[in-house]
Design an enzyme around this catalytic site. Structure first.
Site, PDB file in Angstrom:
ATOM      1  N   THR A 263      15.316   9.251  20.070  1.00 24.37           N
ATOM      2  CA  THR A 263      14.030   8.554  20.221  1.00 24.37           C
ATOM      3  C   THR A 263      14.031   7.706  21.491  1.00 24.37           C
ATOM      4  O   THR A 263      13.015   7.629  22.192  1.00 24.37           O
ATOM      5  CB  THR A 263      13.744   7.708  18.963  1.00 24.37           C
TER       6      THR A 263
ATOM      7  N   CYS B  87      18.811  16.098  13.045  1.00 23.91           N
ATOM      8  CA  CYS B  87      17.630  15.232  12.947  1.00 23.91           C
ATOM      9  C   CYS B  87      17.095  15.213  11.520  1.00 23.91           C
ATOM     10  O   CYS B  87      16.522  14.246  11.076  1.00 23.91           O
ATOM     11  CB  CYS B  87      16.560  15.664  13.938  1.00 23.91           C
TER      12      CYS B  87
ATOM     13  N   GLU C  35      19.430   6.088  13.112  1.00 24.70           N
ATOM     14  CA  GLU C  35      19.996   7.428  13.002  1.00 24.70           C
ATOM     15  C   GLU C  35      21.500   7.344  13.258  1.00 24.70           C
ATOM     16  O   GLU C  35      21.933   7.145  14.398  1.00 24.70           O
ATOM     17  CB  GLU C  35      19.317   8.317  14.049  1.00 24.70           C
TER      18      GLU C  35
HETATM   19  P1  NDP Z   1      19.919  12.307  24.264  1.00 23.29           P
HETATM   20  O1  NDP Z   1      18.556  12.091  23.722  1.00 23.29           O
HETATM   21  O2  NDP Z   1      20.473  11.329  25.210  1.00 23.29           O
HETATM   22  O3  NDP Z   1      19.994  13.746  24.998  1.00 23.29           O
HETATM   23  C1  NDP Z   1      19.219  14.876  24.696  1.00 23.29           C
HETATM   24  C2  NDP Z   1      18.943  15.668  25.979  1.00 23.29           C
HETATM   25  O4  NDP Z   1      18.194  14.871  26.895  1.00 23.29           O
HETATM   26  C3  NDP Z   1      20.205  16.074  26.721  1.00 23.29           C
HETATM   27  O5  NDP Z   1      19.996  17.342  27.331  1.00 23.29           O
HETATM   28  C4  NDP Z   1      20.321  14.975  27.756  1.00 23.29           C
HETATM   29  O6  NDP Z   1      21.119  15.328  28.866  1.00 23.29           O
HETATM   30  C5  NDP Z   1      18.873  14.775  28.142  1.00 23.29           C
HETATM   31  N1  NDP Z   1      18.588  13.492  28.766  1.00 23.29           N
HETATM   32  C6  NDP Z   1      19.303  12.336  28.682  1.00 23.29           C
HETATM   33  N2  NDP Z   1      18.701  11.363  29.416  1.00 23.29           N
HETATM   34  C7  NDP Z   1      17.578  11.923  29.946  1.00 23.29           C
HETATM   35  C8  NDP Z   1      16.525  11.427  30.794  1.00 23.29           C
HETATM   36  N3  NDP Z   1      16.481  10.170  31.223  1.00 23.29           N
HETATM   37  N4  NDP Z   1      15.544  12.277  31.144  1.00 23.29           N
HETATM   38  C9  NDP Z   1      15.526  13.554  30.693  1.00 23.29           C
HETATM   39  N5  NDP Z   1      16.495  14.073  29.927  1.00 23.29           N
HETATM   40  C10 NDP Z   1      17.508  13.267  29.537  1.00 23.29           C
HETATM   41  O7  NDP Z   1      20.900  12.496  23.060  1.00 23.29           O
HETATM   42  P2  NDP Z   1      22.478  12.355  23.096  1.00 23.29           P
HETATM   43  O8  NDP Z   1      22.992  13.708  23.264  1.00 23.29           O
HETATM   44  O9  NDP Z   1      22.974  11.339  24.056  1.00 23.29           O
HETATM   45  O10 NDP Z   1      22.729  11.774  21.653  1.00 23.29           O
HETATM   46  C11 NDP Z   1      22.502  10.384  21.411  1.00 23.29           C
HETATM   47  C12 NDP Z   1      21.880  10.165  20.062  1.00 23.29           C
HETATM   48  O11 NDP Z   1      20.622  10.819  20.016  1.00 23.29           O
HETATM   49  C13 NDP Z   1      22.650  10.753  18.903  1.00 23.29           C
HETATM   50  O12 NDP Z   1      23.621   9.888  18.468  1.00 23.29           O
HETATM   51  C14 NDP Z   1      21.571  10.972  17.890  1.00 23.29           C
HETATM   52  O13 NDP Z   1      21.337   9.792  17.176  1.00 23.29           O
HETATM   53  C15 NDP Z   1      20.356  11.297  18.721  1.00 23.29           C
HETATM   54  N6  NDP Z   1      20.082  12.738  18.827  1.00 23.29           N
HETATM   55  C16 NDP Z   1      19.051  13.226  18.110  1.00 23.29           C
HETATM   56  C17 NDP Z   1      18.787  14.569  18.129  1.00 23.29           C
HETATM   57  C18 NDP Z   1      17.685  15.150  17.323  1.00 23.29           C
HETATM   58  O14 NDP Z   1      17.696  16.350  17.054  1.00 23.29           O
HETATM   59  N7  NDP Z   1      16.721  14.366  16.922  1.00 23.29           N
HETATM   60  C19 NDP Z   1      19.587  15.521  18.902  1.00 23.29           C
HETATM   61  C20 NDP Z   1      20.651  14.887  19.657  1.00 23.29           C
HETATM   62  C21 NDP Z   1      20.865  13.554  19.606  1.00 23.29           C
HETATM   63  P3  NDP Z   1      22.699  15.113  28.881  1.00 23.29           P
HETATM   64  O15 NDP Z   1      23.128  14.706  27.518  1.00 23.29           O
HETATM   65  O16 NDP Z   1      23.209  16.435  29.282  1.00 23.29           O
HETATM   66  O17 NDP Z   1      22.972  14.053  29.894  1.00 23.29           O
END
Ligand code: NDP
Length: 509
Positions: free
Chosen positions: A250, A304, A404
């Site tokens: 989020t 999620c 989460e």
């Molecule tokens: P993120 O939301 O950080 O990452 C998801 C994707 O977004 C990745 O490809 C990431 O790239 C990319 N991203 C990160 N920062 C940016 C930005 N500023 N602009 C555009 N894209 C961006 O999730 P995380 O993998 O870091 O996980 C962190 C937490 O998020 C977890 O602990 C969990 O709570 C939650 N999460 C929720 C998910 C869901 O399905 N709802 C899925 C995954 C995580 P990269 O990571 O390659 O740098």
């Protein structure tokens, strides 16, 4: 806390462990390429510690090229002008290729993510189904006509592809989530730039190989490997991108929405959840217990849709907790490559620490771990595993009950009345999914109507179908995936109003 014997699956010494890494490159304008500066990043298996993937690491130059290629491919009509029938034929071919490559894709998914191999295989099978479903949408999508605007007027509503879509995906279901987005974008006639998580790039690259093999024109799908900053950030701010489809946290979803506001791009977001299952005293308790255990441990809780809160009637709370704990001891945790394993490794040491931080803070605030609450040692495996954890005595103000956790950690909260249960369900920022267990259809229907969640399950948990839309209320997201709604995300609506004959009276006499 009582010590429990868990069902742990030791290392396999599997011949499937790689001796050479998978080499992942960007796909830009139909060509596989390294980064201009030669930068790479590596991914090691979170369970086994072995090197799985060495990937090109994009900077601004590669991202710019990929966006330019997608823009050109959209504007010259090489895909958007293709008939629905021919788009469908290609999507069906990709689905067949996914089936043919299922084992190879599933193995890399397991090695990069740490999830059990049988689960990965089922996910790849499910992903192929999404490509087939999107093919059906490509042939059947249509707009509207209005034939009652008056004798001299005909109105037509056209659906057009929105343009270039940036698709940004997370690490928890890399192949499934890209398949919830990309085939729908392609069915609509869009072109795309795709960025997988840097933790799980390999299977998106294989998908690129299959798209090329299926004959997708160059530049229609471009894959850029790298980090959220700069790659993801550029994909959400660039003026040549028309929409962003994102799944992830989020916090990043909010940042992306703010970035997209600068150019008023459309944004489609699948974000976090803190999903409750509410158990009434008249429920089929044994079915509910199995669904609770599935809901929290599936994908190690890195999901999620994780059912991370149970809201249970106080009269049955003790019995339900005891049975959940008993069943938790039977769930096979361990080597993801063993066919019997149901829960594998945690994605990274940092994430394992984050999970443990939530557990520790809940215990410090007065909750009790009825089982678990710490790391697991799996014989022969150097990676990180977290034990099945059930926290009792959780109150709805604790972070573990509101945020989460994304781990195998269940919070048990008690209620007395339906009103109280609904308040506990809804009094939270998230609104992704919710479930109810009761044999009384009136209770289930009232719950389904009043729960503020994009999906409600009654007497079941986490079923999903290509036909059924998925998405969140409140801070769990915006827009919908799957179903025909999933296609609509990638379509613009154009109104065409046509006069029949010269019947318009002149504005100027
Ligand atoms: P993120 O939301 O950080 O990452 C998801 C994707 O977004 C990745 O490809 C990431 O790239 C990319 N991203 C990160 N920062 C940016 C930005 N500023 N602009 C555009 N894209 C961006 O999730 P995380 O993998 O870091 O996980 C962190 C937490 O998020 C977890 O602990 C969990 O709570 C939650 N999460 C929720 C998910 C869901 O399905 N709802 C899925 C995954 C995580 P990269 O990571 O390659 O740098």
């Amino acid at each position: 806390m009582t010590k429990f014997d868990l069902n742990l699956i030791a290392a396999q010494n599997s011949p499937k462990l790689p001796t050479e890494p998978f080499v992942a490159r960007h796909l830009i304008d139909g060509r596989w390429c390294d980064s201009q500066d030669g930068a790479v990043f590596e991914r090691h298996s979170p369970a086994h510690g072995v090197l799985v993937t060495r990937a090109a690491k994009a900077g601004e130059a590669e991202t710019e090229q990929a966006i330019a290629a997608a823009r050109k491919a959209f504007d010259d009509g090489r895909w958007s002008d293709v008939s629905g029938k021919d788009r469908a034929t290609l999507l069906l071919k990709v689905a067949d290729l996914i089936d043919e490559n299922r084992e190879r894709i599933a193995l890399l998914e397991t090695l990069e993510n740490g999830k059990p191999i049988t689960q990965a295989e089922a996910e790849i099978e499910g992903a192929a189904d999404l490509w087939r479903y999107a093919a059906a949408l490509a042939r059947t999508m249509h707009g509207d006509s209005h034939n009652s605007l008056g004798k001299d007027m005909l109105g037509v509503v056209l659906k057009e592809p929105i343009g270039v879509a940036s698709i940004i995906t997370p690490w928890n279901f890399p192949f499934l989530i890209v398949s919830q987005k990309l085939p729908f974008a392609l069915a609509a006639g869009c072109t795309a730039v795709v960025k997988p998580s840097e933790l799980t790039p390999a299977t998106t690259v294989i998908l690129g190989e299959l798209l090329v093999e299926a004959g997708l024109p160059a530049g229609v799908v471009n894959i850029v490997l790298g980090y959220g900053v700069p790659v993801g950030a550029m994909m959400t701010t660039h003026s040549q991108v028309d929409m962003v489809s994102f799944t992830g946290s989020t916090a990043v979803g909010k940042a992306i929405t703010a970035s997209c506001a600068q150019t008023l791009k459309k944004v489609s977001l699948e974000l976090g959840g803190k999903n409750p299952q509410v158990i009434f005293p008249d429920a089929d308790i044994d079915s509910a217990i199995d669904a609770i255990v599935f809901g929290i441990y599936f994908n190690a809780g890195e999901c999620c849709n994780s059912g991370s809160r149970i809201i249970v009637h106080q009269d049955i709370a003790e019995e339900v907790t005891k049975k959940v704990v008993e069943l938790s001891t039977k769930v096979p945790f361990g080597d993801p490559l063993h066919p019997d394993t149901k829960v594998g490794a945690i994605i990274s040491p940092e994430h394992q620490e984050k999970i443990h931080g939530y557990v520790q803070s809940a215990i410090d605030a007065g909750a009790q771990a009825s089982i678990g609450g710490g790391a697991l040692e799996i014989e022969g495996l150097p990676g990180q595993f977290y034990g099945p954890t059930v926290l009792s005595g959780v109150t709805s103000d604790m972070p573990v009950a509101r945020e989460e956790v994304f781990g195998p950690v269940l919070s048990v909260i008690k209620f007395r009345t339906l009103e109280e249960a609904i308040a506990l369900v809804n009094n939270i920022e998230y609104g992704l999914s919710a479930g109810v267990w009761s044999e009384n259809v009136h209770t289930c229907l009232e719950f389904a109507r009043r729960a503020k969640a994009g999906t409600v399950w009654t007497n079941t948990w986490m079923d999903g179908f290509a036909e059924m839309p998925f998405g969140g209320f409140k801070e769990s997201g915006a827009g919908r995936e799957l179903g025909h709604y999933g296609l609509e995300e990638y379509l613009e609506v154009k109104t065409v109003q046509m006069r029949i004959g010269r019947t318009r009276s002149p504005w100027v006499q």
